[in-house]
Design a protein around this motif. Structure first.
Motif, mmCIF file in Angstrom:
data_model
loop_
_atom_site.group_PDB
_atom_site.id
_atom_site.type_symbol
_atom_site.label_atom_id
_atom_site.label_comp_id
_atom_site.label_asym_id
_atom_site.label_seq_id
_atom_site.Cartn_x
_atom_site.Cartn_y
_atom_site.Cartn_z
ATOM 1 N N HIS A 47 -42.094 -33.959 -17.858
ATOM 2 C CA HIS A 47 -43.200 -33.564 -18.600
ATOM 3 C C HIS A 47 -42.343 -32.445 -19.778
ATOM 4 C CE1 HIS A 47 -42.448 -30.829 -15.442
ATOM 5 N NE2 HIS A 47 -42.879 -31.918 -14.596
ATOM 6 N N ARG A 48 -43.224 -32.063 -20.922
ATOM 7 C CA ARG A 48 -42.327 -31.390 -21.935
ATOM 8 C C ARG A 48 -43.872 -30.436 -22.396
ATOM 9 N NH1 ARG A 48 -37.923 -31.407 -25.030
ATOM 10 N NH2 ARG A 48 -38.046 -30.372 -27.025
ATOM 11 N N PRO A 49 -43.916 -28.964 -22.027
ATOM 12 C CA PRO A 49 -44.743 -28.353 -22.594
ATOM 13 C C PRO A 49 -44.717 -27.884 -23.849
ATOM 14 C CG PRO A 49 -42.802 -27.058 -21.420
ATOM 15 C CD PRO A 49 -42.688 -28.398 -21.335
ATOM 16 N N GLN A 50 -46.031 -27.536 -24.492
ATOM 17 C CA GLN A 50 -45.950 -26.967 -25.832
ATOM 18 C C GLN A 50 -45.135 -25.853 -25.840
ATOM 19 O OE1 GLN A 50 -50.154 -26.062 -26.533
ATOM 20 N NE2 GLN A 50 -50.749 -28.276 -26.837
ATOM 21 N N ALA A 51 -44.601 -25.724 -27.149
ATOM 22 C CA ALA A 51 -43.352 -24.634 -27.486
ATOM 23 C C ALA A 51 -42.348 -24.460 -26.518
ATOM 24 C CB ALA A 51 -44.296 -23.380 -27.476
ATOM 25 N N ALA A 52 -41.889 -25.948 -26.115
ATOM 26 C CA ALA A 52 -40.680 -25.922 -25.170
ATOM 27 C C ALA A 52 -39.594 -25.144 -25.891
ATOM 28 C CB ALA A 52 -40.400 -27.367 -24.899
ATOM 29 N N GLN A 53 -39.519 -25.222 -26.964
ATOM 30 C CA GLN A 53 -38.066 -24.677 -27.778
ATOM 31 C C GLN A 53 -38.265 -23.090 -27.691
ATOM 32 O OE1 GLN A 53 -35.726 -26.060 -28.803
ATOM 33 N NE2 GLN A 53 -36.131 -28.246 -28.869
ATOM 34 N N ASN A 54 -39.418 -22.596 -27.193
ATOM 35 C CA ASN A 54 -39.527 -20.913 -27.358
ATOM 36 C C ASN A 54 -39.410 -20.696 -25.701
ATOM 37 O OD1 ASN A 54 -39.798 -20.770 -29.969
ATOM 38 N ND2 ASN A 54 -42.038 -21.392 -29.823
ATOM 39 N N TYR A 55 -39.284 -21.353 -24.768
ATOM 40 C CA TYR A 55 -38.910 -20.756 -23.572
ATOM 41 C C TYR A 55 -37.879 -19.898 -23.346
ATOM 42 C CZ TYR A 55 -42.612 -23.069 -20.714
ATOM 43 O OH TYR A 55 -44.001 -23.550 -20.003
ATOM 44 N N ARG A 56 -37.913 -18.979 -22.770
ATOM 45 C CA ARG A 56 -36.730 -18.205 -22.225
ATOM 46 C C ARG A 56 -36.149 -18.121 -20.715
ATOM 47 N NH1 ARG A 56 -40.625 -14.544 -21.566
ATOM 48 N NH2 ARG A 56 -40.169 -12.626 -20.152
ATOM 49 N N PHE A 57 -34.810 -18.381 -20.825
ATOM 50 C CA PHE A 57 -34.337 -18.847 -19.276
ATOM 51 C C PHE A 57 -33.718 -17.420 -18.734
ATOM 52 C CE2 PHE A 57 -30.264 -19.324 -17.217
ATOM 53 C CZ PHE A 57 -30.747 -20.002 -16.213
ATOM 54 N N GLU A 58 -34.085 -16.895 -17.644
ATOM 55 C CA GLU A 58 -33.713 -15.824 -16.954
ATOM 56 C C GLU A 58 -33.225 -16.047 -15.524
ATOM 57 O OE1 GLU A 58 -33.330 -13.050 -18.517
ATOM 58 O OE2 GLU A 58 -34.473 -13.259 -20.375
ATOM 59 N N SER A 59 -32.257 -15.084 -15.153
ATOM 60 C CA SER A 59 -32.006 -15.100 -13.652
ATOM 61 C C SER A 59 -32.645 -13.841 -13.163
ATOM 62 C CB SER A 59 -30.083 -14.916 -13.482
ATOM 63 O OG SER A 59 -30.120 -14.537 -11.984
ATOM 64 N N VAL A 60 -33.301 -13.996 -12.282
ATOM 65 C CA VAL A 60 -34.466 -12.996 -11.720
ATOM 66 C C VAL A 60 -34.289 -12.716 -10.364
ATOM 67 C CG1 VAL A 60 -36.952 -12.663 -11.474
ATOM 68 C CG2 VAL A 60 -36.220 -14.081 -13.222
ATOM 69 N N GLU A 61 -34.254 -11.563 -10.134
ATOM 70 C CA GLU A 61 -34.204 -10.956 -8.711
ATOM 71 C C GLU A 61 -35.537 -10.734 -8.092
ATOM 72 O OE1 GLU A 61 -32.135 -7.224 -6.234
ATOM 73 O OE2 GLU A 61 -31.888 -7.355 -8.356
ATOM 74 N N VAL A 62 -35.860 -11.393 -6.711
ATOM 75 C CA VAL A 62 -36.932 -10.957 -6.134
ATOM 76 C C VAL A 62 -37.042 -9.539 -5.371
ATOM 77 C CG1 VAL A 62 -38.541 -12.175 -4.508
ATOM 78 C CG2 VAL A 62 -37.370 -13.517 -5.679
ATOM 79 N N LYS A 63 -37.701 -8.576 -6.074
ATOM 80 C CA LYS A 63 -37.451 -7.120 -5.571
ATOM 81 C C LYS A 63 -37.966 -7.113 -4.115
ATOM 82 C CE LYS A 63 -38.371 -5.048 -9.821
ATOM 83 N NZ LYS A 63 -36.973 -4.704 -10.086
ATOM 84 N N GLU A 64 -37.296 -6.091 -3.326
ATOM 85 C CA GLU A 64 -37.613 -5.950 -1.983
ATOM 86 C C GLU A 64 -36.977 -6.737 -1.027
ATOM 87 O OE1 GLU A 64 -41.446 -4.963 -1.168
ATOM 88 O OE2 GLU A 64 -41.643 -3.419 -2.939
ATOM 89 N N THR A 65 -36.115 -7.867 -1.511
ATOM 90 C CA THR A 65 -35.338 -9.103 -0.756
ATOM 91 C C THR A 65 -34.024 -8.963 -1.325
ATOM 92 O OG1 THR A 65 -35.785 -10.597 -2.007
ATOM 93 C CG2 THR A 65 -37.608 -10.109 -0.642
ATOM 94 N N SER A 66 -33.211 -9.758 -0.548
ATOM 95 C CA SER A 66 -31.830 -10.045 -1.150
ATOM 96 C C SER A 66 -31.599 -11.275 -1.915
ATOM 97 C CB SER A 66 -30.779 -10.110 0.286
ATOM 98 O OG SER A 66 -31.322 -11.261 0.882
ATOM 99 N N PHE A 67 -32.950 -12.168 -2.159
ATOM 100 C CA PHE A 67 -32.957 -13.178 -2.872
ATOM 101 C C PHE A 67 -32.705 -13.089 -4.428
ATOM 102 C CE2 PHE A 67 -35.963 -14.735 0.666
ATOM 103 C CZ PHE A 67 -34.953 -15.434 1.446
ATOM 104 N N ARG A 68 -32.034 -13.886 -5.092
ATOM 105 C CA ARG A 68 -31.897 -14.018 -6.481
ATOM 106 C C ARG A 68 -32.200 -15.596 -7.022
ATOM 107 N NH1 ARG A 68 -30.432 -11.463 -11.133
ATOM 108 N NH2 ARG A 68 -30.095 -9.805 -9.757
ATOM 109 N N ILE A 69 -33.177 -15.853 -7.854
ATOM 110 C CA ILE A 69 -33.359 -16.973 -8.194
ATOM 111 C C ILE A 69 -32.463 -17.116 -9.536
ATOM 112 C CG2 ILE A 69 -34.970 -18.758 -9.375
ATOM 113 C CD1 ILE A 69 -37.129 -16.886 -7.774
#
Length: 283
Positions: free
Chosen positions: A24-46
């Protein structure tokens, strides 16, 4: 080879590439932004979250995981992290998908039953890079990702062929020089033992003129300096330990302790105690 770092650079520069992999390809696919995200209050990082641009509807979040090593706990961790993120950001999305990228099926966890509610749904897609087609039949973006799994003996030729494709074909909204920079990054990391001249000859490029080569080499130099500092600290620690043993071991001998008992008491290698005892006798 630092594939995590490479894929971070690939998706950070070209977030729309993730949509060349999925159905699948969403609208405005070119404008998505990519991040590395930390889930707060845990030791998890996506490692990878593709966030939709402001004002788009529906707001669809894509979670991505690139896994090149066998990890039986991957799905436990990945789905837990993703669900925790969704729970903590309920107002920021309308839908979500997960994409898991493997070099081949052999790298996938063997337990696909425990998380079958996710794995069998249309919201989770597993990608196997070696099953996407040959380099001359897949889009350039996918060809770029396949380059990270190329064997050492064929990687150089595949890289040169990809560079030729980039120079001859349209790359859409992705700047050609950026793709060549990523190819350069992959080659420099994969063949880190080669000199600049050797990598240049291999790719047919003048790497010293590219930003990526300078960054990769600077990173390599910093790693080398850090290794040197670590080795220096280690050598200094060993010298201090040897000097300490020269003083302590003779004193402990006077108490009647054996070499074995001293080694156990000080938590030091037996040979180091013998050496200190020998040096003391030679004085």
């Amino acid at each position: 080879m630092k594939r995590d770092s490479i894929y971070y650079q690939i998706f950070k520069r070209f977030p729309a590439l993730i949509f060349e992999l999925v159905d699948h390809r969403p609208q405005a696919a070119q404008n998505y932004r990519f991040e590395s995200v930390e889930v707060k209050e845990t030791s998890f990082r996506i490692d990878g979250v593709f966030l939709p641009p402001e004002g788009t509807t529906p707001r669809v979040i894509y979670f991505a995981e690139v896994q090149f090593q066998k990890d039986e706990g991957l799905y436990h961790r990945f789905f837990t992290e993703s669900m925790m993120y969704l729970n903590r950001n309920q107002s920021e999305y309308d839908d979500w998908y997960c994409v898991v990228i493997f070099p081949s099926r052999s790298n996938e966890p063997s337990d696909t039953r425990t998380h079958r509610i996710f794995l069998n749904s249309d919201q989770v897609q597993r990608i196997y890079l070696d099953e996407l087609g040959t380099s001359n039949t897949v889009p350039i973006g996918i060809n770029l990702m396949q380059l990270t799994i190329a064997p050492d003996e064929t990687m150089a030729e595949q890289a040169k062929q990809l560079i030729e494709r980039v120079q001859l074909e349209s790359t859409g909204t992705i700047p050609k020089n950026e793709i060549i920079n990523i190819i350069t990054t992959i080659a420099v990391y994969k063949f880190s033992s080669l000199s600049r001249e050797e990598v240049e000859a291999m790719l047919g490029l003048t790497l010293e003129e590219t930003r990526v080569y300078r960054e990769a080499k600077a990173e390599g130099r910093e790693e080398g300096r850090e290794q040197g500092r670590q080795e220096g600290r280690e050598e200094g620690r060993e010298e201090r330990e040897a000097e300490m043993l020269k003083v302590i071991v003779p004193l402990l001998f006077k108490t009647g302790m054996s070499i074995e008992q001293i080694a156990q008491q000080l938590n030091v290698d037996l040979e180091a105690i013998r050496l200190a005892a020998q040096q003391n006798q030679e004085k």
